[in-house]
Design a protein around this motif. Structure first.
Motif, PDB file in Angstrom:
ATOM      1  N   ASN A 125      10.116   3.974  -6.487  1.00 54.24           N
ATOM      2  CA  ASN A 125       9.259   3.850  -7.666  1.00 54.24           C
ATOM      3  C   ASN A 125       7.934   3.244  -7.240  1.00 54.24           C
ATOM      4  N   ARG A 126       7.152   4.041  -6.493  1.00 55.38           N
ATOM      5  CA  ARG A 126       5.931   3.521  -5.893  1.00 55.38           C
ATOM      6  C   ARG A 126       4.802   3.360  -6.897  1.00 55.38           C
ATOM      7  N   ILE A 127       3.954   2.379  -6.609  1.00 50.47           N
ATOM      8  CA  ILE A 127       2.796   2.124  -7.455  1.00 50.47           C
ATOM      9  C   ILE A 127       1.584   2.870  -6.927  1.00 50.47           C
ATOM     10  N   ASP A 128       1.390   2.840  -5.600  1.00 46.10           N
ATOM     11  CA  ASP A 128       0.292   3.561  -4.960  1.00 46.10           C
ATOM     12  C   ASP A 128       0.831   4.810  -4.288  1.00 46.10           C
ATOM     13  N   ALA A 129      -0.048   5.775  -4.042  1.00 45.23           N
ATOM     14  CA  ALA A 129       0.389   7.054  -3.478  1.00 45.23           C
ATOM     15  C   ALA A 129       1.020   6.900  -2.105  1.00 45.23           C
ATOM     16  N   ALA A 130       0.547   5.922  -1.305  1.00 50.07           N
ATOM     17  CA  ALA A 130       1.064   5.735   0.051  1.00 50.07           C
ATOM     18  C   ALA A 130       2.371   4.962   0.072  1.00 50.07           C
ATOM     19  N   GLY A 131       2.779   4.388  -1.062  1.00 50.93           N
ATOM     20  CA  GLY A 131       4.059   3.710  -1.148  1.00 50.93           C
ATOM     21  C   GLY A 131       4.110   2.330  -0.523  1.00 50.93           C
ATOM     22  N   LYS A 132       2.977   1.673  -0.393  1.00 48.33           N
ATOM     23  CA  LYS A 132       2.971   0.314   0.155  1.00 48.33           C
ATOM     24  C   LYS A 132       3.424  -0.718  -0.881  1.00 48.33           C
ATOM     25  N   PHE A 133       3.333  -0.337  -2.168  1.00 56.24           N
ATOM     26  CA  PHE A 133       3.795  -1.202  -3.240  1.00 56.24           C
ATOM     27  C   PHE A 133       4.738  -0.406  -4.142  1.00 56.24           C
ATOM     28  N   ALA A 139      -4.916   2.932   3.067  1.00 52.20           N
ATOM     29  CA  ALA A 139      -5.512   3.946   2.197  1.00 52.20           C
ATOM     30  C   ALA A 139      -6.392   3.291   1.144  1.00 52.20           C
ATOM     31  N   ALA A 140      -7.466   3.965   0.802  1.00 52.82           N
ATOM     32  CA  ALA A 140      -8.414   3.430  -0.177  1.00 52.82           C
ATOM     33  C   ALA A 140      -7.735   3.157  -1.516  1.00 52.82           C
ATOM     34  N   GLU A 141      -6.856   4.066  -1.934  1.00 54.28           N
ATOM     35  CA  GLU A 141      -6.177   3.859  -3.214  1.00 54.28           C
ATOM     36  C   GLU A 141      -5.238   2.671  -3.143  1.00 54.28           C
ATOM     37  N   THR A 142      -4.583   2.478  -1.972  1.00 56.57           N
ATOM     38  CA  THR A 142      -3.711   1.320  -1.790  1.00 56.57           C
ATOM     39  C   THR A 142      -4.507   0.035  -1.944  1.00 56.57           C
ATOM     40  N   LYS A 143      -5.723   0.015  -1.413  1.00 54.95           N
ATOM     41  CA  LYS A 143      -6.574  -1.168  -1.549  1.00 54.95           C
ATOM     42  C   LYS A 143      -6.968  -1.393  -3.006  1.00 54.95           C
ATOM     43  N   THR A 144      -7.222  -0.307  -3.737  1.00 53.72           N
ATOM     44  CA  THR A 144      -7.543  -0.442  -5.158  1.00 53.72           C
ATOM     45  C   THR A 144      -6.372  -1.074  -5.905  1.00 53.72           C
ATOM     46  N   ALA A 151      -4.080  -2.955  -4.537  1.00 53.77           N
ATOM     47  CA  ALA A 151      -3.958  -4.336  -4.054  1.00 53.77           C
ATOM     48  C   ALA A 151      -4.914  -5.266  -4.804  1.00 53.77           C
ATOM     49  N   ARG A 152      -6.119  -4.796  -5.061  1.00 53.09           N
ATOM     50  CA  ARG A 152      -7.083  -5.622  -5.807  1.00 53.09           C
ATOM     51  C   ARG A 152      -6.580  -5.881  -7.219  1.00 53.09           C
ATOM     52  N   ARG A 153      -5.999  -4.850  -7.828  1.00 56.95           N
ATOM     53  CA  ARG A 153      -5.474  -5.016  -9.182  1.00 56.95           C
ATOM     54  C   ARG A 153      -4.306  -5.998  -9.195  1.00 56.95           C
ATOM     55  N   LEU A 154      -3.416  -5.876  -8.194  1.00 56.75           N
ATOM     56  CA  LEU A 154      -2.268  -6.780  -8.116  1.00 56.75           C
ATOM     57  C   LEU A 154      -2.707  -8.206  -7.815  1.00 56.75           C
TER      58      LEU A 154
END
Length: 247
Positions: free
Chosen positions: A188-196, A232-237, A239-242
């Motif tokens: 149940n990933r939050i970002d497309a790369a699945g880091k969260f 990934a740029a989206e992962t960083k986005t 991360a900033r939100r989290l």
């Protein structure tokens, strides 16, 4: 057969390597099915503006000479965006690769794209039979996929693999695109790369490193660290939100 409420696009990228963040697209291929049964396709070589490793050239048949006169991604971004906009997506092993490539390439040229339902036929296949697209083509479509690693052919074959999966697996029959997309997820990933990912309680957790499985609130410093690294740029986005939620 799969019933569509919105257009469904099967897509695939060939790239300069296996890192969806650091490597670059060299070919994009996609087929689009409309709810009325009509079809369209989009395929293009892409100049990655960097060398293509010889092993990639040998695997894909796409040489540096072939992409030399091809457009850079910025020149085809609008066409790809228009082709995908308002559609559900279908890929093979795309949750971990192609969707990340897509979002990274769009981010580099300043194009925003919202992902709708996204079916990963590769994940469905792994749940049923842990193999490859070539094996999936044989099992579900009865085809010898001799043109593997050509983006257009891979995208088209992925669609027929999904149709075969629906025909063979009762769990998928009569399901909507959204329900099949949910089934195809491995987490149940939050970002497309699945880091969260979200855990069973709906809490955002790390999905990498020493804090894998732990809520992000236990180590906000890891979020700050991630922002300065090659993620990934989206992962960083995300991360900033989290990070804002941990303050």
């Amino acid at each position: 057969m799969l019933k569509l409420e919105r257009p469904l696009v099967a897509f695939d990228f060939e790239t300069t390597g296996v890192d969806p963040v650091m490597d670059r697209a060299i070919q994009f291929g996609a087929f689009r099915w409309e709810p009325d049964g009509s079809q369209d396709n989009l395929e293009t070589l892409i100049n990655p503006e960097r060398p293509i490793p010889i092993e990639i050239q040998e695997m894909t048949g796409i040489t540096e000479e072939a992409v030399m006169a091809a457009p850079v991604f910025a020149k085809v971004a609008a066409d790809i965006h228009n082709f995908l906009r308002g559609c559900d997506l279908l890929g093979f092993n795309s949750h971990n690769f192609d969707i990340v490539v897509l979002m990274e390439e769009f981010h580099r040229v300043g194009v925003e794209f919202e992902i709708g339902a996204h079916i990963d036929a590769g994940n469905i296949f792994k749940k049923m039979h842990p193999r490859t697209l070539v094996a999936a083509a044989k099992l579900y479509a009865g085809e010898d996929h001799s043109t593997a690693h050509q983006a257009g052919e891979d995208a088209m074959m992925t669609y027929w693999v999904l149709q075969g999966q629906i025909n063979q697996h009762q769990e998928l029959q009569g399901k909507s695109v959204e329900e099949i997309a949910a089934f195809s997820k491995m987490d149940n990933r939050i970002d497309a790369a699945g880091k969260f990912v979200l855990n069973e309680e709906g809490v955002a957790c790390f999905n990498f490193g020493k804090d894998r499985g732990k809520p992000v609130a236990v180590n906000p410093g890891m979020l700050t660290w991630l922002l300065d690294k090659d993620f990934a740029a989206e992962t960083k986005t995300v991360a900033r939100r989290l990070l804002k939620t941990t303050r």
